[in-house]
Design an enzyme around this catalytic site. Structure first.
Site, PDB file in Angstrom:
ATOM      1  N   GLU A 193       3.269   6.002  -2.767  1.00 55.42           N
ATOM      2  CA  GLU A 193       4.419   6.854  -3.115  1.00 55.42           C
ATOM      3  C   GLU A 193       4.675   6.846  -4.617  1.00 55.42           C
ATOM      4  O   GLU A 193       5.016   7.877  -5.202  1.00 55.42           O
ATOM      5  CB  GLU A 193       5.660   6.396  -2.345  1.00 55.42           C
ATOM      6  N   ASN A 234       0.816  -1.217   0.000  1.00 61.28           N
ATOM      7  CA  ASN A 234       0.000   0.000   0.000  1.00 61.28           C
ATOM      8  C   ASN A 234       0.848   1.265   0.000  1.00 61.28           C
ATOM      9  O   ASN A 234       0.571   2.211  -0.747  1.00 61.28           O
ATOM     10  CB  ASN A 234      -0.930   0.001   1.217  1.00 61.28           C
ATOM     11  N   ASP A 235       1.868   1.320   0.855  1.00 67.41           N
ATOM     12  CA  ASP A 235       2.682   2.540   0.910  1.00 67.41           C
ATOM     13  C   ASP A 235       3.513   2.708  -0.349  1.00 67.41           C
ATOM     14  O   ASP A 235       3.688   3.834  -0.843  1.00 67.41           O
ATOM     15  CB  ASP A 235       3.555   2.557   2.168  1.00 67.41           C
ATOM     16  N   CYS A 236       4.012   1.605  -0.902  1.00 66.42           N
ATOM     17  CA  CYS A 236       4.788   1.692  -2.147  1.00 66.42           C
ATOM     18  C   CYS A 236       3.904   2.170  -3.294  1.00 66.42           C
ATOM     19  O   CYS A 236       4.323   2.980  -4.131  1.00 66.42           O
ATOM     20  CB  CYS A 236       5.390   0.332  -2.486  1.00 66.42           C
ATOM     21  N   ARG A 285       0.381  -2.751   5.323  1.00 67.73           N
ATOM     22  CA  ARG A 285       1.352  -2.645   4.245  1.00 67.73           C
ATOM     23  C   ARG A 285       1.015  -3.543   3.060  1.00 67.73           C
ATOM     24  O   ARG A 285       0.853  -3.075   1.943  1.00 67.73           O
ATOM     25  CB  ARG A 285       2.761  -2.984   4.742  1.00 67.73           C
TER      26      ARG A 285
END
Length: 732
Positions: A457, A452-454, A500
């Site tokens: 970003e 999710n964070d990758c 994540r």
């Protein structure tokens, strides 16, 4: 550095190493012939990672001390731009545990794979370089105290690689092993490796029950409820334990049995050894719940042959492994799982099988060369993550508008375009995976495990590249972007936060039965402040560039819930604990970035004000910040690093600037510190660990000195040195 590095330890010619990249994939090659060298010249990127910065053309530049933050950014990016690879990403080391490279040696030994001589030489160099000069031992990582796990595994690896047991470094490390009671008290991971090498009896290993995979998914103990990478490892370990995979006896094994133990191998009470762990290796003591679980597992293991379920479970497990490996293109989730599954494939299907050959081909994706030898990265890299952050930092600084940097930004966009996942895993349902179409991974698209964070970003980077720069093409169309947004909105947890890899399937109490003594809080998926902030800010950037009305209300609702989640996670001292970066500095910066995206700042939010006061309280006399990785474990409070760190300083400054902190002196002092650490070439030297996993496994995220220094300096330049702000945050 070890005192033994100069005692008959050979190294290879660094000028013969080359880094090959292909759609993010990174593999190192050693050129044997002069013709090869002539036809494949070294790049600046190759030389930098080999410690040959003095041979980089622009690395020889001697910039005068920068008079402004913008000048420092310019000098820094001029150097950093040289490290961008031909396919558009920024390559780099993503290492952590020293025992990963030992595991590589073990897996190739068990599967009869030949390690190239140049690799052998550099693995020995790496292990010798990182041995403790005082006691000859190793810890979990290069900054750790010597312990039984690191020392035993690296000792065995060096012996397998051919080092004489009477070499001074092995004499010293063997003495430490004996001082700690011998290898009998090695932690669970070490017991497993040694058992496969026939250096430990399987009766001394607590069971990893294959039969758990036969439970219905509704059962709270089904392994599919574990966090994705842990679930994958459990699958591998279940197979290896169920089959009791063991290396055949040979003269080296016989000698090592004598060297590693202080009592005769055949006289050891292996049953008593199951729960015997050296005090130096107990980072997280076993809970009473784990003790009970192990007891029940041992009882089941004793009587399971009566039911005859093991063979059924093992067949199912191996089938699942094959399906998972297909969906990850045989790269696996992480290095340790890669090594275990290589052994599984060899044991089940043999060295000529398609499964084994495919696994073998992708080992090199994890291997990384450094000035101090060859190591194994924790994953197959951090290519997408690093490139996404680098793009945002460069755009924030304003340097993306410089015509000299247009090509660099176009290449980066092409890389992210190529890296977006275009289809869901083929065996998604069978392997309990979640939809990943439209998302991004941490390393490469080929690896297949979205995060999710990758994703957030990468999405921010794409939106900025395509929406803020007038010279780029819209390579990622609106349909693909909206697919990403739809998935991110759906993935919000009921508490408002974001995990994540996948949704939260397990229960908090499952962390109490985590069998590892060295990692904590990794057994199930959790929500994280950093991941939540990443998604919040991505949605806010999207809302400024996108004109589709039906997303407006959804994004407002998601961001409001996310802000409440971040509020709820703030500690009494005003900080947030980061789970993926070190530690309170990173978590607090991430939280302030997220809250600023919904309009919270120092003047209107008590949460933000408390956080700023926390950061200011940790600033040091030299203007910098420095936090030790130990903050994540132990007493759970901020621990000062012996020295101020460039990356910690950049994080703190970014947090203060996101918050609109009204007092400029601390920020100016921090900026001056970052400038003072910049070398005349424009680079920043590597410092201490920046990232962490499992509260006890720090990671060397090697591009962060460049990325976050450029980011903080660029944002400062926009806010304090420019008449008009043209950075990222103007659009949020």
């Amino acid at each position: 550095m070890s005192e033994y590095l100069n005692t008959n330890i050979k190294t290879t010619d660094r000028l013969r190493w080359r880094l090959e990249v292909d759609h993010g994939k990174q593999t190192w090659h050693y050129l044997e012939s002069n013709d090869e060298i002539k036809n494949w010249p070294q790049t600046a990127c190759d030389r930098y990672w080999l410690g040959l910065s003095d041979k980089i053309v622009d690395g020889q530049s001697k910039h005068s001390p920068p008079k402004s933050a913008l000048e420092a950014v310019y000098n820094g990016y001029k150097f950093f731009k040289q490290l961008q690879t031909v396919d558009g990403h920024w390559a780099g080391e993503y290492s952590g545990p020293t025992f990963l490279i030992s595991g590589f040696v073990f897996s190739t030994y068990i599967t009869r794979l030949s390690i190239p001589q140049a690799w052998k030489t550099e693995i020995i160099t790496y292990l010798v370089y990182n041995s403790n000069p005082d006691d000859g031992g190793w810890g979990i990582h290069v900054e750790d105290h010597s312990n039984l796990l690191g020392t035993t595994l690296n000792y065995v690896a060096l012996r397998i690689l051919g080092m004489d047991p009477e070499h001074p470094i092995l004499v010293k490390s063997r003495a430490l092993i004996h001082k700690l009671g011998g290898a009998i008290a090695i932690p669970s991971l070490g017991k497993f490796w040694l058992a496969m090498l026939n250096l430990y009896d399987w009766n001394g290993v607590n069971p990893v029950l294959p039969e758990l995979w036969l439970l219905p998914y509704k059962s709270p103990l089904h392994p599919a409820r574990m966090r994705g990478p842990i679930r994958a490892s459990h699958l591998s370990l279940s197979y290896l334990y169920g089959r009791k995979v063991t290396e055949k006896m040979n003269p080296l094994i016989e000698r090592l049995r004598l060297e590693l133990f202080i009592q005769p191998f055949d006289k050891i009470d292996w049953s008593a050894a199951k729960n015997n762990v050296c005090e130096t290796d107990i980072y997280f003591p076993r809970s009473p719940a784990l003790v009970v679980t192990n007891t029940v597992s041992n009882i089941w293991n004793k009587f399971q042959p009566i039911l005859g379920l093991r063979e059924i479970a093992l067949k199912k497990i191996y089938k699942l492994m094959k399906l998972e490996e297909f969906d990850s293109n045989y790269i696996s989730t992480c290095a340790m799982d890669k090594l275990f599954r290589l052994i599984c494939a060899y044991h089940k299907e043999g060295p000529e099988s398609e499964m084994f050959l495919n696994m073998k081909e992708k080992i090199a994706n994890y291997i990384w060369m450094t000035p101090n030898g060859m190591l194994m990265n924790y994953t197959d890299g951090s290519q997408i993550w690093d490139t996404s952050l680098a793009i945002q930092a460069i755009i924030e600084s304003g340097l993306a508008n410089d015509p000299d940097n247009h090509e660099s930004m176009i290449k980066a966009l092409e890389f992210l375009d190529d890296s977006q996942i275009q289809s869901n895993p083929t065996y998604m349902k069978q392997c309990w995976r979640e939809p990943s179409k439209g998302l991004w991974c941490f390393s490469t698209r080929e690896q297949g495990w979205s995060a999710n964070d990758c994703t957030a970003e990468a999405l921010k980077a794409v939106l900025l590249l395509q929406g803020k720069l007038d010279y780029t093409q819209p390579l990622i169309n609106q349909k693909r972007i909206q697919s990403t947004i739809d998935t991110l909105i759906r993935r919000q947890h009921s508490n408002g936060g974001y995990s994540r890899f996948e949704g939260i399937r397990g229960y908090c109490w499952m962390e109490l039965i985590n069998p590892s003594e060295i990692f904590e809080n990794t057994f199930i998926e959790h929500t994280y402040v950093e991941c939540t902030s990443s998604v919040m800010t991505a949605l806010r950037v999207f809302s400024k560039f996108d004109l589709v009305d039906h997303y407006v209300d959804d994004i407002e609702i998601v961001c409001a819930k996310a802000a409440k989640y971040i509020h709820s996670m703030q500690r009494k001292d005003g900080s947030w604990l980061g789970s993926w970066g070190i530690c309170f500095t990173y978590g607090t910066m991430s939280a302030l970035q997220g809250l600023s995206s919904v309009g919270e700042n120092y003047e209107n939010s008590e949460y933000v004000k408390k956080a700023c006061n926390f950061l200011i309280s940790k600033q040091r006399e030299d203007g910098g910040w420095g936090e030790d990785y130990k903050s994540a474990s132990g007493v759970g409070q901020y621990i000062q690093h012996p020295n101020s760190q460039v990356v910690n300083t950049a994080w703190a400054l970014l947090g203060l600037m996101y918050a609109g902190y009204p007092f400029s002196e601390p920020i100016i002092n921090g900026i001056e510190f970052i400038k003072s650490r910049q070398l005349p070439s424009g680079e920043w030297k590597k410092e201490s660990f920046k990232s962490i996993i499992g509260k006890n496994c720090p990671i060397n995220h090697s591009n962060y000195e460049f990325i976050y220094s450029i980011w903080a300096l660029g944002m400062y330049s926009n806010l304090y040195e420019s008449d008009e702000y043209y950075g990222v945050w103007e659009i949020i």
